[in-house]
Structures are given as structure tokens and as C-alpha cells.
Design a protein around this motif. Sequence first.
Motif, PDB file in Angstrom:
ATOM      1  N   UNK A 384      36.276  88.405  33.486  1.00 59.03           N
ATOM      2  CA  UNK A 384      37.208  88.952  32.495  1.00 59.03           C
ATOM      3  C   UNK A 384      38.414  89.576  33.188  1.00 59.03           C
ATOM      4  N   UNK A 385      38.185  90.231  34.324  1.00 60.66           N
ATOM      5  CA  UNK A 385      39.299  90.797  35.079  1.00 60.66           C
ATOM      6  C   UNK A 385      40.238  89.696  35.567  1.00 60.66           C
ATOM      7  N   UNK A 386      39.668  88.574  35.999  1.00 58.89           N
ATOM      8  CA  UNK A 386      40.498  87.448  36.432  1.00 58.89           C
ATOM      9  C   UNK A 386      41.325  86.901  35.274  1.00 58.89           C
ATOM     10  N   UNK A 392      48.362  88.729  32.374  1.00 60.06           N
ATOM     11  CA  UNK A 392      49.476  89.591  32.783  1.00 60.06           C
ATOM     12  C   UNK A 392      50.516  88.813  33.583  1.00 60.06           C
ATOM     13  N   UNK A 393      50.078  87.735  34.223  1.00 58.41           N
ATOM     14  CA  UNK A 393      51.006  86.895  34.993  1.00 58.41           C
ATOM     15  C   UNK A 393      51.729  85.891  34.105  1.00 58.41           C
ATOM     16  N   UNK A 403      37.983  76.981  32.419  1.00 60.55           N
ATOM     17  CA  UNK A 403      37.335  76.969  33.724  1.00 60.55           C
ATOM     18  C   UNK A 403      36.538  78.228  34.014  1.00 60.55           C
ATOM     19  N   UNK A 404      36.914  79.358  33.371  1.00 55.66           N
ATOM     20  CA  UNK A 404      36.180  80.604  33.636  1.00 55.66           C
ATOM     21  C   UNK A 404      34.772  80.532  33.054  1.00 55.66           C
ATOM     22  N   UNK A 451      26.490  85.507  43.896  1.00 59.87           N
ATOM     23  CA  UNK A 451      27.098  84.742  42.787  1.00 59.87           C
ATOM     24  C   UNK A 451      28.616  84.866  42.768  1.00 59.87           C
ATOM     25  N   UNK A 452      29.164  85.633  43.717  1.00 61.33           N
ATOM     26  CA  UNK A 452      30.612  85.840  43.704  1.00 61.33           C
ATOM     27  C   UNK A 452      31.066  86.637  42.505  1.00 61.33           C
ATOM     28  N   UNK A 453      30.171  87.486  41.971  1.00 56.73           N
ATOM     29  CA  UNK A 453      30.523  88.305  40.811  1.00 56.73           C
ATOM     30  C   UNK A 453      30.453  87.565  39.496  1.00 56.73           C
TER      31      UNK A 453
END
Length: 472
Positions: A384-386, A392-393, A403-404, A451-453
Motif C-alpha cells: 500500500x505504501x508503494x 503521489x508521483x 501488478x501489486x 517475502x520482501x514485505x
Amino acid sequence: MEYELILGLETHVELSTHTKIFCGCPVRFGREPNTDCCPVCVGMPGTLPMLNREAVHDAALAGMALQCRINPVSRMSRKHYFYPDLAKAYQITQQEIPLCEHGALQLSDGHNIRIRRIHMEEDAGKLIHTGSEILVDYNRAGVPLIEIVTEPDFRTPRQAVDYLEQLQAIMRYLGISDCKMQEGSLRVDVNVSVRPKGWKSLGVRTEIKNMNSMAFLVKAVEFEYQRQTALLNQGGVVNRETRRYDQRKGETLPMRQKEADNDYRYFEEPDIPHIAITQEELDAWRRELPELPAQKRRRYQIDWGISPQDAYSLTKYPAVAAYFEKVCQASGLPNRAAKWMLSEIFAFLPDEDAKQNFALAVTPQKFGSLLLLEEQGELTHAMAKDVMADLLAGTSFNQALLGRRGNIVTEDDLETLCSQALEEFPGAVQDYLKGKKQAAKVLVGAVMRASGGRADPRQAQQRIAQRLQELE
């Protein structure tokens, strides 16, 4: 001997009116020197002031918000003193009958601060020191001020800071001042005295002028307390004087002996009629009052279960509070929204100005949708942060999500990761079996790292707990 610190504040708030208090010159910050002034501002002979009714309205709103009595009739006075930034050698202010009296503001610790009066006055110009020369900029001359005078009810500098932060928020919610200390639209004079513990009478006070930073205010008060108590313990006396805080030296220095009221030769301003406010006007102005920060904090705590400290932070800036409430409406998740605002979103805001002028390039509705996806387990917090970073970008919401969701850890993957964690950290497993339940956090952390978060931390915790219980 043990001494008690006694503080009172005189806070000057510049009002954000369109024009100055006694003429039609605009109120603007940062203009070229002496471009926003006229013969009235600089006190030319033969000029006559005309009171700006917008300033009366704004001052009355401040009084209402601070629980003051609004006097139906008040009047202006002349306060005489000579200084280069005061061209006509007197300031138009209110002495005998101020606009507002007898108010109060409650601090975060429950301590009640009595407000003696709120009166209107004109600001002076600004002196600019350039080495051997002192220049005068009259752009600020005539900008409307309210001076908010408290009783000596503060006992710590932290209480004074709390009061000023709350005062800032109230003025901003009312929309009558931006209260930027760095720009001079909020300036504070601090009256400091000490007295032996248990005494009722007040000691001799000194006044520290023009504090423009809350951090320096704390340092100045702490130094002045130490200076006065040391002086008294040595058998000396405290002089009634005006002092200034030297930021380089970290100490207060004398400026002049403190003036008394008769030194200013007050008398009623002959060129301005008495200020009369009808009951109809007062009723109409009272209806303009918004929900104020203290009211919002109570609502957040009672209705949404938000902690007092989080509620304080969320309501400090009107734009932040307005956005937060829209996110809550869109998601129905006030506590999750609060956590995100105070951690992830505030991390994107570099300073106080960014919070005051809060504007996020993500609509509250999209933010709310993101929180729902995290709550439902379709996105981990890291994912979710990603997504938020992408939004924001400037990435569209659907593209940011693309993809998330496919990266989320499946139940089979999670089972494999838990097995690996148990194999890699046998010591943690043995500690858990010996009764050290906190050891399970080591295993959960191993799953999240592997799991890489992308694993859901709640599911990982539940699965690790289940596997450990099976081993008992």
C-alpha cells in the motif's frame, strides 16, 4: 530556597484583513520596502484614520472563540512613545475599554488559562539593521493587530508553548491570521517572575520582548528563571525591566526599565468614534464560528476512539483535519487513516508550512479506497505504501494497483516461508517452547523479510503461532 515560576503572555496576532486598520493600503507580506504605505500609515500631518470594520469582525470572532465577553461599546486610545518605526510618535490602541474581556483557554493538561483582555491596535513599521545603518520599512505600519493578554496563570514554559500552539490553531480555523512566527504575524512578550513556594503574592516581573520562536521562548524563560532565583538567593533584588533574548549567547539582556501606564500618557483617540456592535451583529458573527480544534479533538476521541495525542496532531492544521475527515468518510476506517496520516503522509511534508498549506495530490476517495484494500488483505502495508508513492508521483490509481495485487503472498507461499523460518531459527523456537512467547516475533520478522514485505503480517503471525502451538 525553592522558587515557583510565574508566567503571563501578551500575544500579538496580525489579522489577515484585506486592508490596514485605518487606511486602504493592502496587507501583504514580503513586498518591497515602503511600497504598501500611504500618508495615513506614516503619520503625515492632517491625515485622518478611518476604522476598518473587517478588523472589528475578526477581533470579535477571536474573542468569541476564546470565551470572552464582547463589549457592545469599546473605544480607541492613543499610546504615546517615540521610536523610529512609529512615525506619528503614538500608537492607536485600546486602553480603557477593550473589545473583548474575561475569556479562557484550557491547556492539554487541563490547566485553565484566564484571558484578561483582547484589544485591537495598529502595528508599527519594521527596523532593518544593515551594519552601520538602520532603515525603516513602513509596509507593516497600520496592519491590524489583536493583543491577547493572559493572567499570570502559567507555571512552566511547556504550558506556554501548548497555549501558543492552541492559539495558532484557533486563529487559523477562524481564518483571521496565519500566525506564522517566522514572518512576524504571531509575536509574544513573556512576563516572568518567581516567588517562594507556597507564597500567594507575585514577585517582581520582567518582560522578555518579541519572542519569535517557541523553542527560543522555552530557553529564554528557563534562563530568566535561573537568573532571577540566583539573584534572590544571593540577597539581590529583581528589577522591573524589559529584556530581550540573545539567541547566540542563550541569555536575556536588559533593554530598558519597564514603563508604567502613565509613562505612555494614554488618552482617548479623538479622531475615531466609539466602536458600537449591535446584538444582531454579534449573533450573526457567532453563527460564523466553525468547529474549533478542541471540539474536533473531543469528537475524534469519543466517536472514533483516536488517542488524545493523535487527535491533537490531526487537528493542529485546518487543511489536514479537513482532508483526514474526508478520508474517514470514504473508508470508514478512522484509526487506520489516522495512523497513515501521522506516519506515512506526514513523512512527505517537509516542514510546518507544508502542513499548514496541506494539499495532497491524491483525492481523499482514492486514499480511502487504498485503506480499504489494505484492511481487506488485498494489499500488505508495504505494498500500500508503494501504491501511495506511485499516486503521489502522478500515476493513476488503476496503474498503481496493477501488478501489486499479483505480488501478494499466497497461502501456500506463506506456509513455505513459515517452515523456512522455523528451520533457520531453531533457537527462537526453543525459546518459545521454554515460555518466552516474545520469541515468536523473531520468526514473524523472518517471514516478512523473506517475502520482501509482501506477506500479510497478521496472517504470518497467526500461521507462526499455529505452527508453534503444534510443537508444544
